[in-house]
Design a protein around this motif. Structure first.
Motif, short mmCIF file in Angstrom:
data_model
loop_
_atom_site.label_atom_id
_atom_site.label_comp_id
_atom_site.label_asym_id
_atom_site.label_seq_id
_atom_site.Cartn_x
_atom_site.Cartn_y
_atom_site.Cartn_z
N ILE A 71 3.15 5.92 0.37
CA ILE A 71 3.63 5.07 1.14
C ILE A 71 4.16 5.32 2.60
CG2 ILE A 71 4.96 2.82 1.27
CD1 ILE A 71 4.15 2.22 -1.70
N LEU A 72 5.17 6.34 2.08
CA LEU A 72 6.01 6.86 3.13
C LEU A 72 5.31 7.89 4.15
CD1 LEU A 72 9.45 7.14 1.34
CD2 LEU A 72 8.92 5.55 3.09
N TYR A 73 4.63 9.00 3.57
CA TYR A 73 3.93 9.90 4.48
C TYR A 73 2.71 9.73 4.88
CZ TYR A 73 8.64 11.53 3.65
OH TYR A 73 10.17 11.59 3.66
N ALA A 74 1.85 8.97 4.22
CA ALA A 74 0.29 9.11 4.30
C ALA A 74 -0.08 7.51 4.41
CB ALA A 74 -0.31 9.67 3.42
N PRO A 75 0.44 6.69 5.27
CA PRO A 75 0.17 5.31 5.40
C PRO A 75 -1.33 5.17 5.79
CG PRO A 75 1.54 5.99 7.12
CD PRO A 75 1.38 7.14 6.29
N PRO A 76 -2.09 4.27 5.39
CA PRO A 76 -3.58 4.27 6.11
C PRO A 76 -3.73 3.92 7.40
CG PRO A 76 -2.91 2.32 4.66
CD PRO A 76 -1.85 3.21 4.55
N SER A 77 -4.73 4.50 8.08
CA SER A 77 -4.83 4.23 9.42
C SER A 77 -5.50 3.12 9.60
CB SER A 77 -5.41 5.52 10.11
OG SER A 77 -6.78 5.86 9.65
N TYR A 125 7.49 6.54 9.48
CA TYR A 125 6.79 5.95 8.18
C TYR A 125 5.73 4.81 8.47
CZ TYR A 125 10.53 8.49 6.40
OH TYR A 125 11.48 9.67 6.01
N SER A 126 5.57 4.28 9.80
CA SER A 126 4.49 3.28 10.07
C SER A 126 4.96 2.01 9.39
CB SER A 126 3.24 3.70 9.72
OG SER A 126 2.68 4.73 10.37
N ILE A 127 6.26 1.73 9.47
CA ILE A 127 6.74 0.45 8.72
C ILE A 127 6.68 -0.53 9.91
CG2 ILE A 127 8.39 -0.84 7.60
CD1 ILE A 127 9.14 1.91 6.19
N PRO A 128 6.27 -1.78 9.53
CA PRO A 128 6.15 -2.72 10.78
C PRO A 128 7.52 -3.15 10.98
CG PRO A 128 4.59 -3.26 9.12
CD PRO A 128 5.48 -2.15 8.46
#
Length: 139
Positions: A71-77, A125-128
């Motif tokens: 979840i933190l280091y490989a969020p889906p693109s 982390y790509s967190i909104p």
């Protein structure tokens, strides 16, 4: 717990120490000898069947460490999301990421300590942005 680098043997050993479980009980539960248990403590990774047994014995979901890492280091693109919808696969598809309380605490701790800014967290982390603000309001 640092989710970027996972040493599962060390995590297991720490949990055993927390729960104060005797080595004899561990050996009996796993049906293995003491040398095997010590080799697990030194291993960076172990077989999933063994990890499942450790999770049951220690009443802790060690697989969550790996889920948190993903979840933190490989969020889906965004590119992969559109391809997944058109391809029918047999593997289960999850509708959205589920941020555990451990992950939320990890992120909030980084912000509170000054190690990262909110913008850094969003970028790394790509967190909104809205999700992060909600976590910070609830803390």
């Amino acid at each position: 717990m640092l989710y970027k680098v996972i040493h599962i043997g060390q995590a297991i050993k720490e949990r055993v120490q927390q729960k104060e479980i005797a080595i004899e009980r561990i050996c009996n539960f796993l049906n293995k000898d003491e040398d095997f248990v010590n080799s697990v403590y030194e291993s960076k990774s172990i077989d999933t069947d063994i990890l499942l047994r450790w999770s049951k014995l220690l009443e802790y979901d060690f697989f969550r460490l790996y889920s948190s890492h993903l979840i933190l280091y490989a969020p889906p693109s965004a590119v992969n999301k559109t391809k997944e919808k058109s391809n029918k696969t047999q593997t289960p598809q999850f509708r959205k990421n589920i941020y555990t309380q451990e992950i939320k605490n990890f992120i909030i701790k980084k912000i509170d300590s000054g190690e990262m800014t909110q913008a850094d967290v969003i970028k790394e982390y790509s967190i909104p942005k809205s999700t992060l603000h909600r976590w910070l309001q609830k803390k």
